[in-house]
Design an enzyme around this catalytic site. Structure first.
Site, PDB file in Angstrom:
ATOM      1  N   ARG A  89     -16.328 -15.592  27.997  1.00 14.96           N
ATOM      2  CA  ARG A  89     -15.737 -16.428  26.961  1.00 14.96           C
ATOM      3  C   ARG A  89     -14.235 -16.596  27.176  1.00 14.96           C
ATOM      4  NH1 ARG A  89     -19.961 -15.212  22.875  1.00 14.96           N
ATOM      5  NH2 ARG A  89     -19.699 -16.593  21.106  1.00 14.96           N
ATOM      6  N   ARG A 154     -27.000 -15.078  10.080  1.00 17.36           N
ATOM      7  CA  ARG A 154     -25.831 -14.333  10.541  1.00 17.36           C
ATOM      8  C   ARG A 154     -24.657 -14.562   9.594  1.00 17.36           C
ATOM      9  NH1 ARG A 154     -25.226 -15.696  16.841  1.00 17.36           N
ATOM     10  NH2 ARG A 154     -23.059 -15.544  16.238  1.00 17.36           N
TER      11      ARG A 154
HETATM   12  P1  AMP Z   1     -22.658 -15.101  19.842  1.00 18.74           P
HETATM   13  O1  AMP Z   1     -23.922 -14.469  19.394  1.00 18.74           O
HETATM   14  O2  AMP Z   1     -22.615 -15.360  21.330  1.00 18.74           O
HETATM   15  O3  AMP Z   1     -22.284 -16.332  19.038  1.00 18.74           O
HETATM   16  O4  AMP Z   1     -21.494 -14.025  19.574  1.00 18.74           O
HETATM   17  C1  AMP Z   1     -21.209 -13.592  18.257  1.00 18.74           C
HETATM   18  C2  AMP Z   1     -19.851 -12.935  18.219  1.00 18.74           C
HETATM   19  O5  AMP Z   1     -19.855 -11.784  19.076  1.00 18.74           O
HETATM   20  C3  AMP Z   1     -18.686 -13.781  18.699  1.00 18.74           C
HETATM   21  O6  AMP Z   1     -18.181 -14.643  17.697  1.00 18.74           O
HETATM   22  C4  AMP Z   1     -17.684 -12.686  19.098  1.00 18.74           C
HETATM   23  O7  AMP Z   1     -17.080 -12.113  17.956  1.00 18.74           O
HETATM   24  C5  AMP Z   1     -18.595 -11.631  19.712  1.00 18.74           C
HETATM   25  N1  AMP Z   1     -18.784 -11.855  21.159  1.00 18.74           N
HETATM   26  C6  AMP Z   1     -19.937 -12.134  21.811  1.00 18.74           C
HETATM   27  N2  AMP Z   1     -19.747 -12.295  23.115  1.00 18.74           N
HETATM   28  C7  AMP Z   1     -18.410 -12.116  23.315  1.00 18.74           C
HETATM   29  C8  AMP Z   1     -17.560 -12.174  24.459  1.00 18.74           C
HETATM   30  N3  AMP Z   1     -18.035 -12.462  25.675  1.00 18.74           N
HETATM   31  N4  AMP Z   1     -16.238 -11.941  24.267  1.00 18.74           N
HETATM   32  C9  AMP Z   1     -15.725 -11.639  23.069  1.00 18.74           C
HETATM   33  N5  AMP Z   1     -16.457 -11.582  21.953  1.00 18.74           N
HETATM   34  C10 AMP Z   1     -17.801 -11.814  22.062  1.00 18.74           C
END
Ligand code: AMP
Length: 209
Positions: A89, A154
């Site tokens: 990310r 979520r």
């Molecule tokens: P997601 O399920 O991919 O939308 O991720 C949910 C949340 O997890 C994000 O909004 C971040 O707070 C955290 N997160 C997930 N992957 C990452 C990453 N690669 N780097 C930083 N934070 C992450």
């Protein structure tokens, strides 16, 4: 095959990765799922991650890089590759991942579609399958078709947090599109397409590799 999915929250990365992983027998590695599991189990990492995730902010790079290195070192990923969903990310994360990827697949998705998908998104507590109140409803309300687990919304899919996550995506993640284009491994799909149509497109793209 080593694939990363890039795109804004709500682009469908998780849903498609989940389906493709089963069909292609490649592990689906979602950093969001790993962190939510840690939160659910009330681990130290979970507590730390929660303080960022609830606000829609990114968990620090060094924590994320450790998690992913550890996960990619496991046998299934070493043997079969992976579909990485939600990582990298940031540029730091992309550099840590290295340049031995086969495809970076960018889900180009319009703002209107993102908002409507996230507002109706439901996740299975047990197997992480994704549903949508209107677009992909479960057969039985509140229950996962695949494993019978309970579905939940979520906390970070609430409107205020979604806006923040989209801003962070624009500021910190979207530049990875150019980064992977320069490496010659970027492919783009239309993330606005409905689930079945886009699934066929991505499946054909990946299976021919
Ligand atoms: P997601 O399920 O991919 O939308 O991720 C949910 C949340 O997890 C994000 O909004 C971040 O707070 C955290 N997160 C997930 N992957 C990452 C990453 N690669 N780097 C930083 N934070 C992450």
């Amino acid at each position: 095959m080593k694939v990363v999915f890039i795109g804004p929250p709500g682009a469908g990365k998780g849903t498609h990765a989940f389906m493709l992983s089963k069909k292609l027998k490649i592990p689906h590695i979602s950093t969001g799922d790993i962190l939510r599991e840690e939160i659910h189990n009330r681990t130290r990492l979970g507590l730390l991650a929660k303080s960022f995730m609830d606000k829609g902010e990114l968990v620090p790079d060094e924590v994320m890089v450790d998690i992913v290195k550890n996960r990619l070192g496991k046998k299934d990923a070493r043997l079969n590759g992976f579909i990485l969903d939600g990582f990298p990310r940031t540029k730091t994360q992309a550099l840590a991942l290295g340049n031995n990827l086969d495809i970076a697949l960018y889900f180009k998705t319009s703002a209107a579609v993102i908002i409507s998908r996230l507002a109706g998104r439901l996740i299975c507590r047990r197997c992480n399958a994704n549903y949508h109140i209107k677009n992909i409803p479960p057969k039985k309300s509140g229950i996962c078709d695949t494993c019978g687990g309970k579905l939940y919304q979520r906390k970070d899919d609430r409107e205020e947090t979604v806006r923040k996550r989209l801003n962070i995506y624009r500021r910190q993640t979207s530049s990875l599109i150019t980064y992977y284009k320069q490496q010659g491994i970027l492919k783009e799909v239309n993330g606005d397409l409905d689930l079945i149509r886009l699934h066929k497109i991505i499946f054909n793209m990946l299976k021919s590799r």
